[in-house]
Design an enzyme around this catalytic site. Structure first.
Site, PDB file in Angstrom:
ATOM      1  N   GLY A  48       0.824  -1.204   0.000  1.00  0.00           N
ATOM      2  CA  GLY A  48       0.000   0.000   0.000  1.00  0.00           C
ATOM      3  C   GLY A  48       0.855   1.250   0.000  1.00  0.00           C
TER       4      GLY A  48
ATOM      5  CB  VAL B 278      -1.294   2.792   5.479  1.00  0.00           C
ATOM      6  CG1 VAL B 278      -1.766   1.560   6.243  1.00  0.00           C
ATOM      7  CG2 VAL B 278      -2.460   3.747   5.257  1.00  0.00           C
ATOM      8  N   GLY B 279       1.973   2.502   5.642  1.00  0.00           N
ATOM      9  CA  GLY B 279       3.149   1.670   5.897  1.00  0.00           C
ATOM     10  C   GLY B 279       3.840   2.045   7.192  1.00  0.00           C
TER      11      GLY B 279
ATOM     12  CD  GLU C 282       7.103  -5.650  -1.663  1.00  0.00           C
ATOM     13  OE1 GLU C 282       7.405  -4.811  -2.542  1.00  0.00           O
ATOM     14  OE2 GLU C 282       7.895  -6.504  -1.264  1.00  0.00           O
TER      15      GLU C 282
ATOM     16  CB  CYS D 290       2.875  -0.070  -6.793  1.00  0.00           C
ATOM     17  SG  CYS D 290       3.280  -1.788  -7.168  1.00  0.00           S
TER      18      CYS D 290
END
Length: 506
Positions: free
Chosen positions: A186, A190-191, A208, A242
């Site tokens: 994501g 949020v990572g 990732e 991504c």
């Protein structure tokens, strides 16, 4: 509910059932059957969530999951056996080897842009490594999430593999549990939350993420081929990939021609009106749609050429922009604003519109859009675009492009379209990215033999094939030495002159 599910996964792992190679193979076979038998269901769910074309769902998701499950299954015996390593002569006789053991109970948090692939491909790797697994699909792809929650228990071991649906609240509850590994795909924001939560339990993480993946083009390549490959990589899944080329750095002698050729490639792929193409997707939700509108330039209009269709530019515009209402579809009340050409002295830093710019709020459609002459300080260059907008910046040469790339956070991917060996080596040796592609885009996603992952702001850790198996495994070192002859007596205390000489010699 979530704590109980976690406890059940712990019990299943503690029972030892997931360590069996027979269990792993059976689960991987079942995963492939699920994909094959419900192909149309996945196509329908993703079309409802993302407007994703059937061919993209099959080629870029379902086929890759099946290939990954088959690849790791076929290599399990070799990867799980002992791998012997030589021991120092001073310890002889002795042996040393490594074995891969499962980490335990792992959590996979999937994103919305490839909601099946990025939930089930890491699941295949986690199963291959012998773990019990919790999969958290994205709530932003609700139809796909619901389908996964229905199908996974029908095909896989319900006690050792579970699907938890929900939004941020449910994700937060999951992150409070002491998983043995967390795999997150994501965004960077949020990572950081995932990594902070994992730190409370000292849980290892694989992140990732993404970033602004650059693409350099010079005058040594076939611009028609380069344009098609860039357009395919950028506008597949409506740019919501991504590793899509986020922006292009082109030398001045090719920038204009490249931009026009990409516009031609868009027409080749999606027709004169991409909105009617069955091969072009939509933006996932209103929030992302509005975010992308704000990245389009103010006060620009597409060039008019004989025989070319009128290309409409639509977006929320500033007070200085002239507003012209135009109905998107007959019978709809929604209006779009048309951006008009302003004086060149006040050209928007986002650049000049070469093609695209058409939007439809009701269907969350944004046409494949190419901008030429984008400035580094433009809003479109300040964040990962994650949509069908492609800025082209003009640079002096490869060295200038490398300096530009190195001045920004390290991207998940970088692409180079140049036939000069010196240029390719310069990018390989002087830039840092999760992956690097010469004269093609997206290919790093397609092979189970190549690890895929990021670096720095674009992520940490890797998966696919053996890399994925090792991500979800603990590689344990084992050493053994016979009790006779006990050569270690030569270095046990108390020390004497002979032992001291021997230690010095060793």
């Amino acid at each position: 509910m979530i704590p109980e599910s976690f406890t059940q996964l712990q019990r299943a792992y503690a029972s030892g059932r997931t360590r069996s190679l027979a269990w792993r193979r059976a689960q991987l076979d079942a995963l492939r059957r699920m994909i094959a038998e419900h192909c149309q269901d996945f196509i329908t769910a993703e079309a409802a969530d993302l407007g994703k074309p059937a061919a993209e769902t099959v080629l870029m998701e379902l086929n890759l999951i099946a290939a990954e499950a088959r690849f790791v299954r076929n290599h399990l015996e070799r990867w799980t056996r002992r791998h012997y390593q030589p021991m120092p002569w001073s310890l002889q006789p002795a042996q040393g080897w490594t074995i891969a053991e499962p980490k335990g109970v792992v959590l996979i948090i999937a994103p919305w842009n490839y909601p099946v692939l990025l939930a089930l491909e890491p699941l295949a790797d986690a199963i291959a490594a012998g773990n019990a697994v919790c999969v958290k699909p994205s709530e932003l792809a609700p139809n796909t999430s619901k389908l996964l929650a229905e199908l996974v228990p029908q095909y896989l071991d319900q006690e050792a593999v579970t699907v938890v649906e929900g939004g941020p609240r449910e994700t937060g509850i999951l992150l409070d549990s002491p998983f043995d590994h967390i795999f997150y795909t994501g965004g960077e924001r949020v990572g950081k939350i995932v990594m902070t939560a994992a730190a409370k339990h000292l849980t290892p993480v694989t992140l990732e993420l993404g970033g602004k993946s650059p693409c350099f083009v010079d005058d040594t390549v076939d611009l028609n081929v380069a344009a098609r490959r860039i357009a395919w990589g950028k506008f597949s899944n409506a740019g919501q990939t991504c590793v899509a080329p986020d922006y292009v750095l082109a030398t001045a002698d090719v920038a204009e021609a490249l931009a026009r050729r990409i516009a031609v490639a868009v027409t080749e792929f999606y027709g004169e009106d991409p909105e009617t193409s069955k091969d072009y997707g939509r933006i996932v939700n209103d929030r992302h749609f509005e975010r992308l509108l704000n990245l389009l330039p103010v006060g620009t209009a597409p060039p008019q050429e004989p025989g070319s269709p009128l290309i409409k530019a639509a977006s929320a515009v500033g007070a200085a922009a002239e507003m012209v209402g135009r109905r998107i579809n007959a019978g709809l009340d929604a209006l779009i604003s048309r951006k008009t050409q302003q004086n060149s002295d006040t050209m928007d830093p986002a650049g000049r519109l070469v093609c695209g710019g058409v939007v439809n709020r009701e269907t969350r459609y944004i046409a494949p859009t190419v901008l030429l002459g984008t400035q580094p300080d433009a809003p479109v260059m300040q964040e990962e675009i994650f949509g069908p907008i492609l800025p082209i910046l003009v640079v002096e040469d490869a060295d200038a492009a490398i300096r530009f790339i190195n001045s920004r956070p390290r991207p998940l991917a970088a692409y180079v379209f140049s036939n000069r060996r010196s240029v390719r080596l310069a990018f390989e040796r002087r830039t840092s990215s999760g992956s690097l592609g010469y004269s093609l885009t997206l290919a790093q996603l397609l092979s189970s033999r190549l690890p895929f992952g990021g670096i720095g702001a674009s992520g940490m850790g890797a998966y696919h094939g053996r890399a994925g198996f090792e991500t979800f495994s603990h590689i344990k070192t084992v050493v053994a030495k016979p009790v006779w002859p006990d050569t270690l007596r030569l270095i046990y205390p108390p020390m004497n002159q002979l032992k001291s000489k021997l230690i010095k010699l060793l």
